[in-house]
Motif scaffolding. Sequence first.
Motif, PDB file in Angstrom:
ATOM      1  N   GLN A 281      -1.763   0.342   2.927  1.00 33.72           N
ATOM      2  CA  GLN A 281      -2.368   1.658   2.661  1.00 33.72           C
ATOM      3  C   GLN A 281      -3.795   1.490   2.155  1.00 33.72           C
ATOM      4  O   GLN A 281      -4.576   0.706   2.730  1.00 33.72           O
ATOM      5  CB  GLN A 281      -1.480   2.443   1.684  1.00 33.72           C
ATOM      6  CG  GLN A 281      -1.767   3.945   1.699  1.00 33.72           C
ATOM      7  CD  GLN A 281      -1.855   4.540   0.310  1.00 33.72           C
ATOM      8  OE1 GLN A 281      -1.616   3.888  -0.683  1.00 33.72           O
ATOM      9  NE2 GLN A 281      -2.208   5.800   0.234  1.00 33.72           N
ATOM     10  N   ASP A 282      -4.137   2.126   1.056  1.00 33.81           N
ATOM     11  CA  ASP A 282      -5.535   2.196   0.621  1.00 33.81           C
ATOM     12  C   ASP A 282      -6.166   0.839   0.295  1.00 33.81           C
ATOM     13  O   ASP A 282      -7.398   0.710   0.332  1.00 33.81           O
ATOM     14  CB  ASP A 282      -5.693   3.156  -0.568  1.00 33.81           C
ATOM     15  CG  ASP A 282      -4.621   2.975  -1.634  1.00 33.81           C
ATOM     16  OD1 ASP A 282      -3.802   2.036  -1.514  1.00 33.81           O
ATOM     17  OD2 ASP A 282      -4.592   3.774  -2.573  1.00 33.81           O
ATOM     18  N   ALA A 283      -5.347  -0.183   0.034  1.00 34.30           N
ATOM     19  CA  ALA A 283      -5.896  -1.520  -0.255  1.00 34.30           C
ATOM     20  C   ALA A 283      -6.709  -2.055   0.918  1.00 34.30           C
ATOM     21  O   ALA A 283      -7.566  -2.924   0.738  1.00 34.30           O
ATOM     22  CB  ALA A 283      -4.761  -2.485  -0.598  1.00 34.30           C
TER      23      ALA A 283
ATOM     24  N   ASP B 221       0.210  -8.612  -3.347  1.00 35.70           N
ATOM     25  CA  ASP B 221      -1.086  -8.144  -3.849  1.00 35.70           C
ATOM     26  C   ASP B 221      -1.866  -9.348  -4.373  1.00 35.70           C
ATOM     27  O   ASP B 221      -1.282 -10.337  -4.820  1.00 35.70           O
ATOM     28  CB  ASP B 221      -0.881  -7.118  -4.975  1.00 35.70           C
ATOM     29  CG  ASP B 221      -2.128  -6.276  -5.227  1.00 35.70           C
ATOM     30  OD1 ASP B 221      -2.216  -5.160  -4.685  1.00 35.70           O
ATOM     31  OD2 ASP B 221      -3.022  -6.750  -5.963  1.00 35.70           O
TER      32      ASP B 221
ATOM     33  N   ASP C 172      -3.515 -13.031  -0.953  1.00 33.69           N
ATOM     34  CA  ASP C 172      -4.632 -12.305  -0.366  1.00 33.69           C
ATOM     35  C   ASP C 172      -4.224 -11.834   1.035  1.00 33.69           C
ATOM     36  O   ASP C 172      -3.744 -12.655   1.839  1.00 33.69           O
ATOM     37  CB  ASP C 172      -5.838 -13.262  -0.284  1.00 33.69           C
ATOM     38  CG  ASP C 172      -7.122 -12.569   0.112  1.00 33.69           C
ATOM     39  OD1 ASP C 172      -7.107 -11.749   1.057  1.00 33.69           O
ATOM     40  OD2 ASP C 172      -8.157 -12.866  -0.516  1.00 33.69           O
ATOM     41  N   MET C 173      -4.435 -10.578   1.330  1.00 32.96           N
ATOM     42  CA  MET C 173      -3.997 -10.043   2.623  1.00 32.96           C
ATOM     43  C   MET C 173      -4.711 -10.694   3.809  1.00 32.96           C
ATOM     44  O   MET C 173      -4.285 -10.562   4.943  1.00 32.96           O
ATOM     45  CB  MET C 173      -4.158  -8.518   2.670  1.00 32.96           C
ATOM     46  CG  MET C 173      -5.571  -8.033   2.564  1.00 32.96           C
ATOM     47  SD  MET C 173      -5.684  -6.242   2.816  1.00 32.96           S
ATOM     48  CE  MET C 173      -5.143  -5.613   1.234  1.00 32.96           C
TER      49      MET C 173
ATOM     50  N   ASN D 225       3.270   2.263  -6.107  1.00 29.62           N
ATOM     51  CA  ASN D 225       3.575   3.703  -6.074  1.00 29.62           C
ATOM     52  C   ASN D 225       4.180   4.131  -4.742  1.00 29.62           C
ATOM     53  O   ASN D 225       5.195   4.830  -4.710  1.00 29.62           O
ATOM     54  CB  ASN D 225       2.312   4.510  -6.378  1.00 29.62           C
ATOM     55  CG  ASN D 225       1.930   4.430  -7.842  1.00 29.62           C
ATOM     56  OD1 ASN D 225       2.753   4.068  -8.685  1.00 29.62           O
ATOM     57  ND2 ASN D 225       0.684   4.736  -8.157  1.00 29.62           N
ATOM     58  N   ASN D 226       3.569   3.706  -3.631  1.00 35.06           N
ATOM     59  CA  ASN D 226       4.199   3.989  -2.329  1.00 35.06           C
ATOM     60  C   ASN D 226       5.586   3.372  -2.273  1.00 35.06           C
ATOM     61  O   ASN D 226       6.538   3.988  -1.800  1.00 35.06           O
ATOM     62  CB  ASN D 226       3.374   3.359  -1.196  1.00 35.06           C
ATOM     63  CG  ASN D 226       2.240   4.246  -0.768  1.00 35.06           C
ATOM     64  OD1 ASN D 226       2.445   5.406  -0.438  1.00 35.06           O
ATOM     65  ND2 ASN D 226       1.040   3.702  -0.785  1.00 35.06           N
TER      66      ASN D 226
HETATM   67  C1  SAM Z   1      -5.566   1.255  -4.855  1.00 33.63           C
HETATM   68  S1  SAM Z   1      -4.636  -0.176  -5.220  1.00 33.63           S
HETATM   69  C2  SAM Z   1      -3.193   0.018  -4.205  1.00 33.63           C
HETATM   70  C3  SAM Z   1      -2.246   1.030  -4.744  1.00 33.63           C
HETATM   71  C4  SAM Z   1      -1.003   1.143  -3.892  1.00 33.63           C
HETATM   72  N1  SAM Z   1      -1.288   1.842  -2.647  1.00 33.63           N
HETATM   73  C5  SAM Z   1       0.153   1.786  -4.611  1.00 33.63           C
HETATM   74  O1  SAM Z   1       0.975   2.392  -3.918  1.00 33.63           O
HETATM   75  O2  SAM Z   1       0.274   1.642  -5.844  1.00 33.63           O
HETATM   76  C6  SAM Z   1      -5.513  -1.394  -4.322  1.00 33.63           C
HETATM   77  C7  SAM Z   1      -4.910  -2.795  -4.444  1.00 33.63           C
HETATM   78  O3  SAM Z   1      -5.531  -3.636  -3.480  1.00 33.63           O
HETATM   79  C8  SAM Z   1      -5.458  -4.932  -4.011  1.00 33.63           C
HETATM   80  N2  SAM Z   1      -6.336  -5.816  -3.244  1.00 33.63           N
HETATM   81  C9  SAM Z   1      -7.679  -5.795  -3.163  1.00 33.63           C
HETATM   82  N3  SAM Z   1      -8.109  -6.776  -2.351  1.00 33.63           N
HETATM   83  C10 SAM Z   1      -7.004  -7.415  -1.888  1.00 33.63           C
HETATM   84  C11 SAM Z   1      -6.776  -8.529  -1.016  1.00 33.63           C
HETATM   85  N4  SAM Z   1      -7.811  -9.175  -0.455  1.00 33.63           N
HETATM   86  N5  SAM Z   1      -5.499  -8.914  -0.770  1.00 33.63           N
HETATM   87  C12 SAM Z   1      -4.459  -8.280  -1.364  1.00 33.63           C
HETATM   88  N6  SAM Z   1      -4.603  -7.226  -2.203  1.00 33.63           N
HETATM   89  C13 SAM Z   1      -5.859  -6.805  -2.461  1.00 33.63           C
HETATM   90  C14 SAM Z   1      -5.873  -4.748  -5.457  1.00 33.63           C
HETATM   91  O4  SAM Z   1      -5.510  -5.850  -6.274  1.00 33.63           O
HETATM   92  C15 SAM Z   1      -5.134  -3.452  -5.798  1.00 33.63           C
HETATM   93  O5  SAM Z   1      -3.899  -3.712  -6.410  1.00 33.63           O
END
Ligand code: SAM
Length: 245
Positions: free
Chosen positions: A105-107, A67, A89-90, A52-53
């Motif tokens: 961002q929120d991730a 992601d 994985d980040m 989305n961003n």
């Molecule tokens: C709230 S969503 C992000 C939405 C995003 N900001 C957008 O613009 O659509 C959170 C994301 O974090 C990802 N996530 C969670 N843990 C993660 C990790 N360790 N490494 C990478 N991505 C991760 C999830 O798979 C999910 O897609």
Amino acid sequence: MTLLYHELADWWPLLSAPEDYEEDAEAYALILQDACDTPPRTVLELGSGGGNNASYLKERFALTLTDLSPAMLDVSRRLNPECEHVAGDMRTLRLGCEFDAVFVQDAIGYMVSEADLMACMQTAFVHCRGGGAALFVPDYTAEVFRSSTYHGGYDGEEGRSLRYLQWDHAPAGGGTSYAIDFAYLLQEPGVPMRVLHEQHLCGLFSVDTWYRLLKEVGFEPDSLTLETEELESGSYRVFVGYKRG
Ligand SMILES: C[S@@+](CC[C@H](N)C(=O)[O-])C[C@H]1O[C@@H](n2cnc3c(N)ncnc32)[C@H](O)[C@@H]1O
């Protein structure tokens, strides 16, 4: 493994629509532009989710979207077919190249320990060129966390609709995590309404911790406060790491 980012990933656009991100994405783009020594062109996003961003940031930058969830990357590919998508994985992703800027961002909320948060910052550092910068946008810092509820959802195509309730709980005993309970109501033709519940665990760190960890990985830390209508507090803190060239 969360339901939302795996089995329910196809429902993501009915929980969180790109339009919800337009204003904030504009603010993030301006911060990234100011933070780099020359105007950034290439940007790596960690935890880009449904993209989305990215659907706004791609107007200004060449984006690489990453992601943990292949299902969320598929959602993002439909919205942002012109962007490169990579699963990873980040905390451990290593693409073997550098970008002008890195954005999370929120991730970042899914980093629940200092070790996790630092590992993500390290990933940002190794992918950022000298003179570039990384921007981290947590939903809360420990100083401003309040137990809160949110609700929303959208009607989609072919009679599919989703509504949700999100309940962020105060951490017990001042730890570095808090819980989010999600209740989802899923409606589609010919199927009785489904009601699902799950809990996500998220990280909560003080401003001092953010600064300390950014410094430890090699960034020069800074932060800014952005206004928002979504949070009761009316503002939230974002963190910038400058990688000096
Ligand atoms: C709230 S969503 C992000 C939405 C995003 N900001 C957008 O613009 O659509 C959170 C994301 O974090 C990802 N996530 C969670 N843990 C993660 C990790 N360790 N490494 C990478 N991505 C991760 C999830 O798979 C999910 O897609």
